[in-house]
Design an enzyme around this catalytic site. Sequence first.
Site, PDB file in Angstrom:
ATOM      1  N   TYR A 142       0.843  -1.197   0.000  1.00 48.16           N
ATOM      2  CA  TYR A 142       0.000   0.000   0.000  1.00 48.16           C
ATOM      3  C   TYR A 142       0.882   1.252   0.000  1.00 48.16           C
ATOM      4  CZ  TYR A 142      -3.530   3.379   1.524  1.00 48.16           C
ATOM      5  OH  TYR A 142      -4.357   4.460   1.619  1.00 48.16           O
ATOM      6  N   PRO A 171      -3.413  12.457   3.159  1.00 43.98           N
ATOM      7  CA  PRO A 171      -4.127  12.469   4.432  1.00 43.98           C
ATOM      8  C   PRO A 171      -3.543  11.479   5.427  1.00 43.98           C
ATOM      9  CG  PRO A 171      -5.588  11.947   2.562  1.00 43.98           C
ATOM     10  CD  PRO A 171      -4.181  11.786   2.112  1.00 43.98           C
ATOM     11  N   LYS A 190       1.306   4.063  -3.185  1.00 45.07           N
ATOM     12  CA  LYS A 190       1.046   5.495  -3.073  1.00 45.07           C
ATOM     13  C   LYS A 190       2.235   6.312  -3.580  1.00 45.07           C
ATOM     14  CE  LYS A 190      -3.070   5.193  -1.410  1.00 45.07           C
ATOM     15  NZ  LYS A 190      -4.220   5.543  -2.271  1.00 45.07           N
ATOM     16  N   SER A 246     -10.118   1.405   7.450  1.00 46.82           N
ATOM     17  CA  SER A 246      -9.751   2.484   8.367  1.00 46.82           C
ATOM     18  C   SER A 246     -10.673   2.603   9.569  1.00 46.82           C
ATOM     19  CB  SER A 246      -9.722   3.826   7.615  1.00 46.82           C
ATOM     20  OG  SER A 246      -8.734   3.805   6.625  1.00 46.82           O
TER      21      SER A 246
END
Length: 251
Positions: A79, A106, A83, A121
């Site tokens: 992950y 964020p 990004k 999340s």
Amino acid sequence: MNLNAENPEKEVIELAVSGTLNAMRSCVRAGTVKRVILTSSVAAVAGRPLPLGDSHVLDEESWSDVEYLRVTKAGGWAYNVSKVLMEKAARTFAQDSGISLVTVCPAFTVGEAPATIVHTSVPVILSLLTGDDEKIRSLELVDRASGSIPMVHVHDLCRAKIFLAEEEAASGRYICSSLDTTLAELATFLAAKYQQYNVNTDRFGGRPEKLRVCISSAKLIGEGFEFRYKVLDEIYDDVVNYGRSLGILPY
């Protein structure tokens, strides 16, 4: 946010890059898009070996270390890598095509959403209250790997994206995080505020209460943005009520 992919390189990393570029190509073809606001993550900022000691500040100049992550394969590594590579591919595309690009990174985004099904999340951020051991381990991993648990309320994140879309001078990356905490501090806060959930603070007794790392939003604030949710008490109210409405938390 696929943390358990069988083939992370193809299922997470390649898809993130190709999907982002597909969307940006569509923006160019449309001919009416003035600016692209790309959502990345602090996962693209803080996934790197940290020096010993405390009080390190990471800002937009910091990038997660792709080679380090691929070698160590620390939890959620793909992950983080996705990004970083997504951001860099988008930046190159924007430069070549002449399109305006602003990237928002964020922190853990906390608060209520319209979604009636949540996957990552929200259950992780509520895990100290639910006692979900697997999700608590995810929080422990973030705390250990990043040196802090940075957070932002979802309303502030949405407001920041609108602000950066409308601010003519905005450019480059912007970290969006209103609060840095530690796992020990978070557990102590939740145990005191939501006593009915019997948060196990003893589990984190040996973990540092002092922040090792601050994820800085100084660039965003310096350009005129103001966070409305700045303390744990404000940030958690909505997400606890949200968790109850979804059945993740009992009333």
